[in-house]
Design a protein around this motif. Structure first.
Motif, mmCIF file in Angstrom:
data_model
loop_
_atom_site.group_PDB
_atom_site.id
_atom_site.type_symbol
_atom_site.label_atom_id
_atom_site.label_comp_id
_atom_site.label_asym_id
_atom_site.label_seq_id
_atom_site.Cartn_x
_atom_site.Cartn_y
_atom_site.Cartn_z
ATOM 1 N N GLY A 22 59.641 1.896 -14.691
ATOM 2 C CA GLY A 22 59.135 1.347 -13.435
ATOM 3 C C GLY A 22 58.860 -0.142 -13.533
ATOM 4 O O GLY A 22 59.420 -0.845 -14.374
ATOM 5 N N VAL A 23 57.953 -0.606 -12.683
ATOM 6 C CA VAL A 23 57.647 -2.030 -12.556
ATOM 7 C C VAL A 23 56.670 -2.464 -13.650
ATOM 8 O O VAL A 23 55.694 -1.769 -13.934
ATOM 9 N N ASN A 116 48.154 -0.278 -22.039
ATOM 10 C CA ASN A 116 47.317 0.912 -21.831
ATOM 11 C C ASN A 116 47.693 2.083 -22.725
ATOM 12 O O ASN A 116 46.990 3.098 -22.729
ATOM 13 N N HIS A 117 48.763 1.985 -23.484
ATOM 14 C CA HIS A 117 49.156 3.101 -24.346
ATOM 15 C C HIS A 117 48.989 2.736 -25.820
ATOM 16 O O HIS A 117 47.893 2.803 -26.352
ATOM 17 N N CYS A 118 50.070 2.358 -26.467
ATOM 18 C CA CYS A 118 50.027 2.151 -27.917
ATOM 19 C C CYS A 118 49.170 0.960 -28.329
ATOM 20 O O CYS A 118 48.525 0.993 -29.374
ATOM 21 N N VAL A 119 49.162 -0.087 -27.510
ATOM 22 C CA VAL A 119 48.308 -1.234 -27.827
ATOM 23 C C VAL A 119 46.839 -0.811 -27.783
ATOM 24 O O VAL A 119 46.083 -1.024 -28.735
ATOM 25 N N VAL A 145 51.554 2.853 -12.742
ATOM 26 C CA VAL A 145 51.410 4.292 -12.962
ATOM 27 C C VAL A 145 50.928 4.979 -11.684
ATOM 28 O O VAL A 145 50.327 4.352 -10.806
ATOM 29 N N THR A 146 51.205 6.269 -11.611
ATOM 30 C CA THR A 146 50.654 7.118 -10.560
ATOM 31 C C THR A 146 49.644 8.033 -11.220
ATOM 32 O O THR A 146 49.955 8.700 -12.220
ATOM 33 N N SER A 147 48.431 8.064 -10.699
ATOM 34 C CA SER A 147 47.339 8.818 -11.297
ATOM 35 C C SER A 147 47.486 10.322 -11.057
ATOM 36 O O SER A 147 48.350 10.776 -10.307
ATOM 37 N N LYS A 152 48.457 5.328 -6.665
ATOM 38 C CA LYS A 152 49.336 4.413 -7.382
ATOM 39 C C LYS A 152 48.559 3.174 -7.828
ATOM 40 O O LYS A 152 47.791 2.625 -7.055
ATOM 41 N N PHE A 153 48.789 2.772 -9.072
ATOM 42 C CA PHE A 153 48.171 1.570 -9.621
ATOM 43 C C PHE A 153 49.280 0.606 -10.024
ATOM 44 O O PHE A 153 50.215 0.991 -10.723
ATOM 45 N N SER A 154 49.155 -0.637 -9.595
ATOM 46 C CA SER A 154 50.160 -1.646 -9.945
ATOM 47 C C SER A 154 50.125 -1.912 -11.442
ATOM 48 O O SER A 154 49.126 -1.648 -12.125
#
Length: 191
Positions: A22-23, A116-119, A145-147, A152-154
């Motif tokens: 995605g974006v 928000n993931h591996c970092v 992401v879509t919660s 939806k969060f940019s």
């Protein structure tokens, strides 16, 4: 001053697949990462690399896919360790902690993908292990992401939220310029 290293997380070609991810925010993240890599190398400060090896055969980061490869310019030099992981944390299933301790490194300067993931997971565990962590906000990036509830969060909101959750509890949040001033250009750095 504590001995520091640059820890580069998952800067792989597979993250260029907008159809899958995605974006994304922060299109200059890689430019800032490369600036830091050059600065660390030019001052003989340690540079550590992490590469994600997905166990999902359909994922862009699976080792059979071109996306598994590190992006151009992010390949380790001969004396720079590379840690291969299959989960979110660079500490799980790798010898990262052993190598940090062996080299007497107490401070991690963290860049990479995704915020928000591996970092985030690596930063949290590093802090729990007692390392100092500086997370470089303009040398990381996230995807929209879509919660769980459909909201939806940019990509920028995801990035800012992840940084906010880490700020002052797990890491200091710095810019590339602040890292250069504090860790690279510092004349009182002790190797």
């Amino acid at each position: 001053m504590k001995k520091a290293c640059l820890l580069i997380i998952d800067v792989q070609k597979g993250f260029e697949d907008a159809g899958f991810w995605g974006v994304r925010n922060n299109p200059n993240a890689e430019v800032n990462m490369l600036t830091l890599i050059d600065a660390f190398r030019n001052t003989n400060l340690p540079v550590f690399h992490v590469q994600h090896q997905s166990e999902n055969e359909n994922a862009p980061l699976h080792p059979t896919k071109l996306g598994y490869q590190l992006k151009a310019g992010f390949e380790p030099k001969e004396n720079e360790p590379l840690f291969i992981k299959s989960v979110n944390s660079a500490f799980i299933g790798t010898t990262l902690k052993d190598e940090l301790d062996k080299q007497g490194i107490h401070q991690l300067i963290v860049v990479g993908l995704t915020t928000n993931h591996c970092v985030s997971t690596t930063v949290r565990i590093a802090a729990n292990y007692g390392y100092g962590v500086s997370l470089v906000q303009d040398a990381t990036a996230a995807f929209a992401v879509t919660s769980y509830n459909g909201r939806k969060f940019s990509a920028q909101d995801v990035h800012e939220s992840a940084l906010s959750h880490l700020h002052e509890e797990f890491a200091e949040i710095l810019s590339t310029e602040e890292v250069l001033a504090k860790w690279v250009k510092s004349s009182h750095y002790i190797q």
